[in-house]
Design a protein around this motif. Sequence first.
Motif, PDB file in Angstrom:
ATOM      1  N   LYS A 153       0.649  -1.142  -0.003  1.00  0.00           N
ATOM      2  CA  LYS A 153       0.054  -0.159  -0.010  1.00  0.00           C
ATOM      3  C   LYS A 153       0.841   1.045  -0.083  1.00  0.00           C
ATOM      4  O   LYS A 153       0.463   2.176  -0.615  1.00  0.00           O
ATOM      5  N   GLU A 154       1.761   1.349   0.662  1.00  0.00           N
ATOM      6  CA  GLU A 154       2.668   2.376   0.748  1.00  0.00           C
ATOM      7  C   GLU A 154       3.488   2.775  -0.487  1.00  0.00           C
ATOM      8  O   GLU A 154       3.555   3.827  -0.873  1.00  0.00           O
ATOM      9  N   GLU A 155       3.691   1.768  -1.221  1.00  0.00           N
ATOM     10  CA  GLU A 155       4.355   1.889  -2.442  1.00  0.00           C
ATOM     11  C   GLU A 155       3.441   2.453  -3.586  1.00  0.00           C
ATOM     12  O   GLU A 155       3.860   3.138  -4.423  1.00  0.00           O
ATOM     13  N   ALA A 156       2.273   1.948  -3.417  1.00  0.00           N
ATOM     14  CA  ALA A 156       1.127   2.643  -4.336  1.00  0.00           C
ATOM     15  C   ALA A 156       0.911   3.998  -3.925  1.00  0.00           C
ATOM     16  O   ALA A 156       1.118   4.858  -4.939  1.00  0.00           O
ATOM     17  N   LYS A 157       1.176   4.444  -2.732  1.00  0.00           N
ATOM     18  CA  LYS A 157       1.078   5.810  -2.457  1.00  0.00           C
ATOM     19  C   LYS A 157       1.926   6.601  -2.840  1.00  0.00           C
ATOM     20  O   LYS A 157       1.827   7.733  -3.567  1.00  0.00           O
ATOM     21  N   ALA A 158       3.225   6.075  -2.641  1.00  0.00           N
ATOM     22  CA  ALA A 158       4.392   6.786  -3.191  1.00  0.00           C
ATOM     23  C   ALA A 158       4.472   6.952  -4.899  1.00  0.00           C
ATOM     24  O   ALA A 158       4.974   7.931  -5.361  1.00  0.00           O
ATOM     25  N   GLN A 159       3.865   5.864  -5.539  1.00  0.00           N
ATOM     26  CA  GLN A 159       3.702   6.106  -6.983  1.00  0.00           C
ATOM     27  C   GLN A 159       2.587   6.844  -7.410  1.00  0.00           C
ATOM     28  O   GLN A 159       2.410   7.059  -8.607  1.00  0.00           O
ATOM     29  N   GLY A 160       1.926   7.482  -6.618  1.00  0.00           N
ATOM     30  CA  GLY A 160       0.804   8.479  -6.891  1.00  0.00           C
ATOM     31  C   GLY A 160      -0.589   7.567  -7.551  1.00  0.00           C
ATOM     32  O   GLY A 160      -1.496   8.269  -8.212  1.00  0.00           O
ATOM     33  N   VAL A 161      -0.671   6.377  -7.083  1.00  0.00           N
ATOM     34  CA  VAL A 161      -2.027   5.503  -7.336  1.00  0.00           C
ATOM     35  C   VAL A 161      -3.256   6.370  -6.675  1.00  0.00           C
ATOM     36  O   VAL A 161      -3.186   6.684  -5.518  1.00  0.00           O
ATOM     37  N   VAL A 185      -1.987  -4.275  -1.741  1.00  0.00           N
ATOM     38  CA  VAL A 185      -3.321  -3.822  -2.564  1.00  0.00           C
ATOM     39  C   VAL A 185      -3.360  -4.052  -4.052  1.00  0.00           C
ATOM     40  O   VAL A 185      -2.345  -4.494  -4.612  1.00  0.00           O
ATOM     41  N   LYS A 186      -4.497  -4.179  -4.751  1.00  0.00           N
ATOM     42  CA  LYS A 186      -4.788  -4.431  -6.101  1.00  0.00           C
ATOM     43  C   LYS A 186      -4.852  -2.991  -6.680  1.00  0.00           C
ATOM     44  O   LYS A 186      -5.538  -2.019  -6.384  1.00  0.00           O
ATOM     45  N   VAL A 187      -4.080  -2.921  -7.697  1.00  0.00           N
ATOM     46  CA  VAL A 187      -3.995  -1.628  -8.643  1.00  0.00           C
ATOM     47  C   VAL A 187      -4.545  -2.069 -10.034  1.00  0.00           C
ATOM     48  O   VAL A 187      -3.767  -2.659 -10.819  1.00  0.00           O
ATOM     49  N   GLU A 234      -5.621   3.161 -10.178  1.00  0.00           N
ATOM     50  CA  GLU A 234      -6.631   3.404  -9.192  1.00  0.00           C
ATOM     51  C   GLU A 234      -6.520   2.094  -8.196  1.00  0.00           C
ATOM     52  O   GLU A 234      -6.629   0.962  -8.999  1.00  0.00           O
ATOM     53  N   LEU A 235      -6.753   2.269  -7.087  1.00  0.00           N
ATOM     54  CA  LEU A 235      -6.953   1.079  -6.024  1.00  0.00           C
ATOM     55  C   LEU A 235      -8.479   0.680  -6.367  1.00  0.00           C
ATOM     56  O   LEU A 235      -9.344   1.491  -6.481  1.00  0.00           O
ATOM     57  N   CYS A 236      -8.419  -0.703  -6.400  1.00  0.00           N
ATOM     58  CA  CYS A 236      -9.799  -1.140  -6.678  1.00  0.00           C
ATOM     59  C   CYS A 236      -9.806  -2.796  -6.329  1.00  0.00           C
ATOM     60  O   CYS A 236      -8.793  -3.530  -6.646  1.00  0.00           O
ATOM     61  N   GLY A 237     -10.959  -3.402  -6.233  1.00  0.00           N
ATOM     62  CA  GLY A 237     -11.103  -4.850  -5.957  1.00  0.00           C
ATOM     63  C   GLY A 237     -11.742  -5.306  -7.369  1.00  0.00           C
ATOM     64  O   GLY A 237     -11.814  -6.628  -7.390  1.00  0.00           O
ATOM     65  N   GLY A 238     -11.949  -4.618  -8.442  1.00  0.00           N
ATOM     66  CA  GLY A 238     -12.699  -4.924  -9.610  1.00  0.00           C
ATOM     67  C   GLY A 238     -14.127  -5.397  -9.444  1.00  0.00           C
ATOM     68  O   GLY A 238     -14.732  -4.742  -8.341  1.00  0.00           O
ATOM     69  N   PRO A 239     -14.557  -5.849 -10.471  1.00  0.00           N
ATOM     70  CA  PRO A 239     -14.202  -6.121 -11.662  1.00  0.00           C
ATOM     71  C   PRO A 239     -14.096  -4.979 -12.743  1.00  0.00           C
ATOM     72  O   PRO A 239     -14.723  -4.047 -12.429  1.00  0.00           O
ATOM     73  N   HIS A 240     -13.517  -5.345 -13.856  1.00  0.00           N
ATOM     74  CA  HIS A 240     -13.457  -4.137 -14.755  1.00  0.00           C
ATOM     75  C   HIS A 240     -13.712  -4.967 -16.321  1.00  0.00           C
ATOM     76  O   HIS A 240     -13.421  -6.044 -16.384  1.00  0.00           O
ATOM     77  N   VAL A 241     -14.014  -4.133 -17.255  1.00  0.00           N
ATOM     78  CA  VAL A 241     -13.931  -4.678 -18.715  1.00  0.00           C
ATOM     79  C   VAL A 241     -12.353  -4.876 -19.001  1.00  0.00           C
ATOM     80  O   VAL A 241     -11.603  -4.206 -18.441  1.00  0.00           O
ATOM     81  N   GLU A 242     -12.128  -6.073 -19.488  1.00  0.00           N
ATOM     82  CA  GLU A 242     -10.931  -6.211 -20.230  1.00  0.00           C
ATOM     83  C   GLU A 242     -10.262  -5.331 -21.394  1.00  0.00           C
ATOM     84  O   GLU A 242      -9.357  -4.857 -21.612  1.00  0.00           O
ATOM     85  N   ASN A 243     -11.341  -5.170 -21.950  1.00  0.00           N
ATOM     86  CA  ASN A 243     -11.302  -4.138 -23.404  1.00  0.00           C
ATOM     87  C   ASN A 243     -12.148  -3.137 -23.604  1.00  0.00           C
ATOM     88  O   ASN A 243     -13.536  -3.824 -23.326  1.00  0.00           O
ATOM     89  N   SER A 244     -12.316  -2.137 -24.082  1.00  0.00           N
ATOM     90  CA  SER A 244     -13.262  -1.081 -23.891  1.00  0.00           C
ATOM     91  C   SER A 244     -14.145  -1.108 -25.253  1.00  0.00           C
ATOM     92  O   SER A 244     -15.053  -0.401 -25.196  1.00  0.00           O
TER      93      SER A 244
END
Length: 602
Positions: A529-537, A549-551, A565-575
């Motif tokens: 999580k701290e790495e995600a914060k540092a990377q500006g997620v 965390v899942k990004v 963005e932080l998220c647990g999903g689900p998302h489209v694989e292609n738009s």
Amino acid sequence: MTILSSDIRSKYLEFFKTKNHAIIPSAPLVPENDPSVLFNTAGMQPLVPYLLGEPHPLGKRLADVQKCVRTGDIDDVGDDTHLTFFEMLGNWSLGDYFKEESIAMSWEFLTNPQWLGLDPEMISVTVFEGDENAPRDEESAEIWKKIGVPEHKIAYLPAEDNWWAAGPTGPCGPDSEIFYWMGAGKPPMNSNKGTDPDNWMEIWNNVFMQYNRIDEKTLVELPAKCVDTGMGIERCTVTLNKLKSVYETDLFVPSLTKIREMVGNEKYNEKSARIIADHIRSATHMISDGVVPKNIDQGYILRRLIRRAIREAHKMGFEGIFTNEIAKIYISQFEDIYPSIKENSEKILTELTNEENRFAKTLKDGIKEFEKIVRGFDIAFKKTGNRPTQIAGTRAFTLFDTYGFPLEMTIELAKEKNLTVDVEGFNKAFQAHQEKSRTAAAGKFKGGLGDNSAETVALHSACHLMLAGLREVLGEHVHQAGSNITPERLRFDFTHPEKMTDEQKKAVEEYVNNAIQKGFATSISQMPKEEAKAQGVEGSFWEKYPDIVKVYTMTDTDGTVYSRELCGGPHVENSQDMGTFKITKEEASSAGVRRIKATLTK
């Protein structure tokens, strides 16, 4: 010699670190992407995806201490054993070691003087006896004998005691439980959990996920066998010290001492004090993980715990503000174990004090409402000559639900007026309310989704793109403040102080539609999580996420990153099939928060 809970916790994690286990942080009490329960109720719950085959970023050997909450037995809290908050120690093998190494490590930790140093004579074990569905677990029994457990200390017990299953189908397997002697002196010959159940207390369970149940009659060996063990810190502490009650341990003595000082010896009631100590302990951890008092879901449970604690203080004649003083004891106890406690210490104290102040007012309003009911009975008597003798369950529930009025107080006040309360009617009204709450909870899905249909998943992905567009157009002060997504539309709350202009809305729409039309691809990664914060997620409610965390990243073919963005999903694989994004409404939600409603049309 007293064995402290803090020693059990620290030695356990230190031991498994020497056995090449990655020590993972506790997941928050509120489950990530599991709407079936309000809280994590077992140590294995946050790790289910990994036990079912998803690779864990920290490897195949894990150990942790997991915060858990169970409120099914809330009415039993105050006896010697029941708690609402507890900690589970666990070690896990995700397709690495199995029975022999798991059992050997358990035995070493319990009996080696470097660790707990327990007398081997005080330990007995159980294994699965076998039935028509699965074979007898002779393998575990032979391993126990090999490391020195006498045969008479090994009990073969049925599936209800020594079999674990994820459900009617799926991963399952035998377990082997470890027990400690609670009787006087040394255990007699031939005494074990099977022959002498009342004198043996479980301290550890090793679950061996060995099979996959295809159907009622078909059991096949899993290609990658897993181990899932659990040891409750509270039960272990009370058992190893041979105490009668968990409230006699170092976990509760400081808070009970404070409560006695607060109310005075003459008015002190042990059961009331135990309820306060347990409930404020749970409330402290809930608030640290982002829960606040509300009338629904986790907030409903939190509010009930706090108000029950206040009621118990009132029963001892104490009506001052006190919950934050008890919470300070738990903050001191846990702040070096769980970072969320230290990070949210002020919030914990503020929320508790605010809820106490709110309840003080509702108690007074509730008493006025009760008196109104009694006056109604007096009026009925004057008109008809018949005086009602029972307060309806629905009226009692209104006092509870609207005014936070405990049923016990309604019963006590009714008794003073020679009235009774329809408790059965109250329970029916309460159950109906709970059913509504459960239905609402079951309707939730990942990331605020109403379901996981293709339309809803597409809108979820559009939601991520829209947030990125809002931050691009309005500025980086914009963050998510809440969302709700159905197959028809998305509703999204975000931090922004003023109404959006038509030009700004159009610019956000163009940002989203440009990403959709170019054909972004979605990828997922896991990181600290701290790495995600540092990377500006981008992310909101960081405190609710585990330390790993899942990004989700949405990227164009030319490398342009549209959303990360932080998220647990689900998302489209292609738009390709998402459609055209359109903002249909933008309005105020609350002070400093705006709300957008939007759709996708094809």
